[in-house]
Design a protein around this motif. Structure first.
Motif, PDB file in Angstrom:
ATOM      1  N   UNK A  18       0.816  -1.209   0.000  1.00  0.00           N
ATOM      2  CA  UNK A  18       0.000   0.000   0.000  1.00  0.00           C
ATOM      3  C   UNK A  18       0.855   1.265   0.000  1.00  0.00           C
ATOM      4  N   UNK A  19       2.098   1.153   0.461  1.00  0.00           N
ATOM      5  CA  UNK A  19       3.025   2.290   0.470  1.00  0.00           C
ATOM      6  C   UNK A  19       3.998   2.205  -0.694  1.00  0.00           C
ATOM      7  N   UNK A  20       4.570   1.010  -0.934  1.00  0.00           N
ATOM      8  CA  UNK A  20       5.449   0.778  -2.074  1.00  0.00           C
ATOM      9  C   UNK A  20       5.066  -0.548  -2.708  1.00  0.00           C
ATOM     10  N   UNK A  21       4.569  -0.487  -3.936  1.00  0.00           N
ATOM     11  CA  UNK A  21       4.073  -1.681  -4.620  1.00  0.00           C
ATOM     12  C   UNK A  21       5.253  -2.457  -5.201  1.00  0.00           C
ATOM     13  N   UNK A  22       5.821  -3.321  -4.368  1.00  0.00           N
ATOM     14  CA  UNK A  22       6.984  -4.122  -4.741  1.00  0.00           C
ATOM     15  C   UNK A  22       6.702  -5.579  -4.420  1.00  0.00           C
ATOM     16  N   UNK A  23       7.260  -6.477  -5.221  1.00  0.00           N
ATOM     17  CA  UNK A  23       7.020  -7.898  -4.996  1.00  0.00           C
ATOM     18  C   UNK A  23       7.662  -8.400  -3.702  1.00  0.00           C
ATOM     19  N   UNK A  24       8.575  -7.620  -3.095  1.00  0.00           N
ATOM     20  CA  UNK A  24       9.157  -8.042  -1.825  1.00  0.00           C
ATOM     21  C   UNK A  24       8.293  -7.607  -0.639  1.00  0.00           C
ATOM     22  N   UNK A  25       7.216  -6.839  -0.912  1.00  0.00           N
ATOM     23  CA  UNK A  25       6.391  -6.302   0.164  1.00  0.00           C
ATOM     24  C   UNK A  25       5.086  -7.069   0.333  1.00  0.00           C
ATOM     25  N   UNK A  26       4.435  -6.847   1.489  1.00  0.00           N
ATOM     26  CA  UNK A  26       3.222  -7.583   1.836  1.00  0.00           C
ATOM     27  C   UNK A  26       1.970  -6.902   1.284  1.00  0.00           C
ATOM     28  N   UNK A  27       1.088  -7.722   0.741  1.00  0.00           N
ATOM     29  CA  UNK A  27      -0.233  -7.229   0.331  1.00  0.00           C
ATOM     30  C   UNK A  27      -1.130  -7.135   1.559  1.00  0.00           C
ATOM     31  N   UNK A  28      -2.249  -6.452   1.423  1.00  0.00           N
ATOM     32  CA  UNK A  28      -3.205  -6.362   2.535  1.00  0.00           C
ATOM     33  C   UNK A  28      -3.722  -7.746   2.922  1.00  0.00           C
ATOM     34  N   UNK A  44       8.833  -3.564  10.098  1.00  0.00           N
ATOM     35  CA  UNK A  44       8.955  -2.638   8.967  1.00  0.00           C
ATOM     36  C   UNK A  44      10.420  -2.263   8.761  1.00  0.00           C
ATOM     37  N   UNK A  45      10.909  -2.463   7.528  1.00  0.00           N
ATOM     38  CA  UNK A  45      12.303  -2.180   7.192  1.00  0.00           C
ATOM     39  C   UNK A  45      12.521  -0.685   6.983  1.00  0.00           C
ATOM     40  N   UNK A  46      13.799  -0.296   6.896  1.00  0.00           N
ATOM     41  CA  UNK A  46      14.157   1.127   6.855  1.00  0.00           C
ATOM     42  C   UNK A  46      14.726   1.587   5.516  1.00  0.00           C
ATOM     43  N   UNK A  47      14.918   0.700   4.537  1.00  0.00           N
ATOM     44  CA  UNK A  47      15.630   1.096   3.317  1.00  0.00           C
ATOM     45  C   UNK A  47      14.660   1.337   2.162  1.00  0.00           C
ATOM     46  N   UNK A  48      15.131   2.043   1.142  1.00  0.00           N
ATOM     47  CA  UNK A  48      14.249   2.549   0.091  1.00  0.00           C
ATOM     48  C   UNK A  48      13.569   1.463  -0.724  1.00  0.00           C
ATOM     49  N   UNK A  49      14.234   0.318  -0.956  1.00  0.00           N
ATOM     50  CA  UNK A  49      13.622  -0.734  -1.760  1.00  0.00           C
ATOM     51  C   UNK A  49      12.455  -1.406  -1.042  1.00  0.00           C
ATOM     52  N   UNK A  50      12.340  -1.176   0.264  1.00  0.00           N
ATOM     53  CA  UNK A  50      11.213  -1.721   1.026  1.00  0.00           C
ATOM     54  C   UNK A  50      10.133  -0.684   1.277  1.00  0.00           C
ATOM     55  N   UNK A  51      10.517   0.562   1.498  1.00  0.00           N
ATOM     56  CA  UNK A  51       9.521   1.583   1.866  1.00  0.00           C
ATOM     57  C   UNK A  51       9.442   2.736   0.876  1.00  0.00           C
ATOM     58  N   UNK A  52      10.397   2.837  -0.051  1.00  0.00           N
ATOM     59  CA  UNK A  52      10.408   3.947  -0.988  1.00  0.00           C
ATOM     60  C   UNK A  52      11.117   5.164  -0.405  1.00  0.00           C
ATOM     61  N   UNK A  53      11.182   6.206  -1.206  1.00  0.00           N
ATOM     62  CA  UNK A  53      11.815   7.457  -0.767  1.00  0.00           C
ATOM     63  C   UNK A  53      10.793   8.592  -0.741  1.00  0.00           C
ATOM     64  N   UNK A  54      10.935   9.531   0.203  1.00  0.00           N
ATOM     65  CA  UNK A  54      11.891   9.576   1.300  1.00  0.00           C
ATOM     66  C   UNK A  54      11.574   8.508   2.351  1.00  0.00           C
ATOM     67  N   UNK A  55      12.605   7.911   2.911  1.00  0.00           N
ATOM     68  CA  UNK A  55      12.412   6.737   3.746  1.00  0.00           C
ATOM     69  C   UNK A  55      11.651   7.026   5.039  1.00  0.00           C
ATOM     70  N   UNK A  56      12.041   8.063   5.750  1.00  0.00           N
ATOM     71  CA  UNK A  56      11.500   8.254   7.102  1.00  0.00           C
ATOM     72  C   UNK A  56       9.977   8.395   7.104  1.00  0.00           C
ATOM     73  N   UNK A  57       9.377   9.306   6.317  1.00  0.00           N
ATOM     74  CA  UNK A  57       7.906   9.357   6.325  1.00  0.00           C
ATOM     75  C   UNK A  57       7.249   8.084   5.805  1.00  0.00           C
TER      76      UNK A  57
END
Length: 387
Positions: A278-288, A303-316
């Motif tokens: 729902x935040x970053x549509x990546x095959x390594x991430x969880x669907x609802x 929840x991971x901290x790097x861009x390939x898991x959460x996208x950029x900007x990472x913190x928000x």
């Protein structure tokens, strides 16, 4: 003969120099930090952070790089002194035994050259580890145990509920006491032998992910080629893990493995480091759907901290990912799963965790919710499910 001896001596000296210089260079290149310490947050966020009784992180690969974790490092993201500086009670130290050249989030082959083999050699590890994944795994397990023994009671290897209770009790009077747990990133480390489940358990491992970046004898990776679910061998491994009390880590597993595990496991699962689609549509991430099934199982999601898991900007986006899990299934199912020292670039090292508290405050999280995410959820999950 003299020339041969001189040649061998030169090769030995070059190897010694490589051991001293190459691993630090590789780690400095792979484990970067966007914002360097010291970190500053609001007085309110810092006060809340300082008052937290139990801070925990579900994923860190620091054992891979050969650093002495009892010493404060000038590279990487985690070591024991920085854990104490950050008031972190518990870190899950995960073992990487193999990783493909050209590793990517989309598609990797198990036959691609393994980049951990040359790293293992140049770190000066025993030749018994050079071409054995299970030996590398047992070696890293032993390294953590040795580091903890050096701490002379100021660190605890958590293998049981009793160990965890000892950690909790010790920290009531001494916040310098820290805990470490052992996990394995990818069950290829078992080398296709069910008996190795018991071997790594005896070595202290209490969490195993079925797959990492490529398919193996248990089944398909989220980043592999087959997309398949659990094989018969994979099902036997999951059953043995349940019997022993080893947590199943669904990070990096194919959607089919996620479903198969949730259909058969008798114990709650962990997803140690992930993002959400729902935040970053990546095959390594969880669907609802996956998040809901994991919550129904009683599982917990880091929840991971790097861009390939959460996208950029990472913190928000880290905060948005935490918020999404909370809103979908409840605050009790979400935790921190940084992937520190996992060959990733992160916004801050472990001493920057107050930034997460600041972000949650800004998004209206309550004090109880902040406590839950920062570590109480992990503590409660382990107290309930560790043997």
């Amino acid at each position: 003969m003299k020339k041969l001896l001189i040649g061998l001596l030169v090769l030995f000296l070059l190897y010694v120099i490589a051991i001293a210089l190459v691993p630090p260079y590789i780690e400095s290149d792979r484990n970067q930090t966007k914002i360097l310490p010291p970190y500053t947050v609001s007085a309110e966020a810092q006060t809340i952070y300082d008052d937290l009784e139990f801070i925990a992180d579900l994923h860190c690969d620091a054992l891979l790089w050969g650093r002495d974790l009892t010493e404060k490092g000038d590279r990487g993201h985690v070591d024991f002194p920085r854990m104490r500086e950050a008031n972190v009670a518990l870190e899950m130290f995960t073992i990487v035994s193999k990783s493909p050249s050209g590793q990517n989030m989309q598609k990797n082959s198990a036959e691609t050259m393994d980049v951990i083999t040359p790293l293992t050699i140049v770190k000066g590890e025993s030749p018994f580890n050079w071409f054995s994944l299970v030996n590398r795994t047992l070696s890293q397990s032993g390294d953590l145990e040795d580091f903890i023994e050096e701490e002379e009671g100021k660190a605890i290897l958590v293998k049981s509920k009793s160990d965890l209770n000892q950690l909790i009790e010790a920290r009531k009077s001494d916040k310098n006491v820290i805990g470490g747990m052992l996990g394995i990133e990818g069950a290829h480390a078992l080398e296709g032998d069910i008996l190795n489940v018991d071997r790594v358990y005896e070595a202290g491992v209490r969490m195993i992910g079925p797959t990492h970046f490529f398919d193996n004898k248990l089944g398909g990776s989220a980043h592999g080629e087959s997309g398949e679910g659990l094989t018969d061998f994979g099902k036997s491994v999951i059953k043995r893990m349940n019997d022993l009390g080893i947590f199943i880590d669904l990070a990096h597993s194919s959607p089919a493995i996620v479903e198969d595990v949730l259909d058969m496991t008798t114990q709650p699962v962990i997803v140690s480091h992930t993002g959400v689609r729902a935040v970053l549509d990546s095959q390594r991430n969880l669907s609802d759907h996956q998040i809901q099934r994991i919550a129904e199982n009683g599982g917990i999601i880091g929840i991971a901290f790097f861009d390939a898991a959460v996208g950029e900007p990472e913190i928000p986006n880290i905060i948005a990912s935490i918020k999404h899990v909370r809103d979908l299934v409840g605050i009790e199912h979400v935790a921190l799963g940084s992937d520190y020292d996992g060959a990733v670039v992160v916004p801050f090292d472990i001493t920057g965790l107050p930034i997460i508290v600041e972000g949650m405050l800004q998004e209206g999280f309550t004090l109880d919710e902040i406590k839950a995410v920062m570590g109480e959820n992990v503590k409660n999950f382990l107290l309930k499910n560790l043997k």
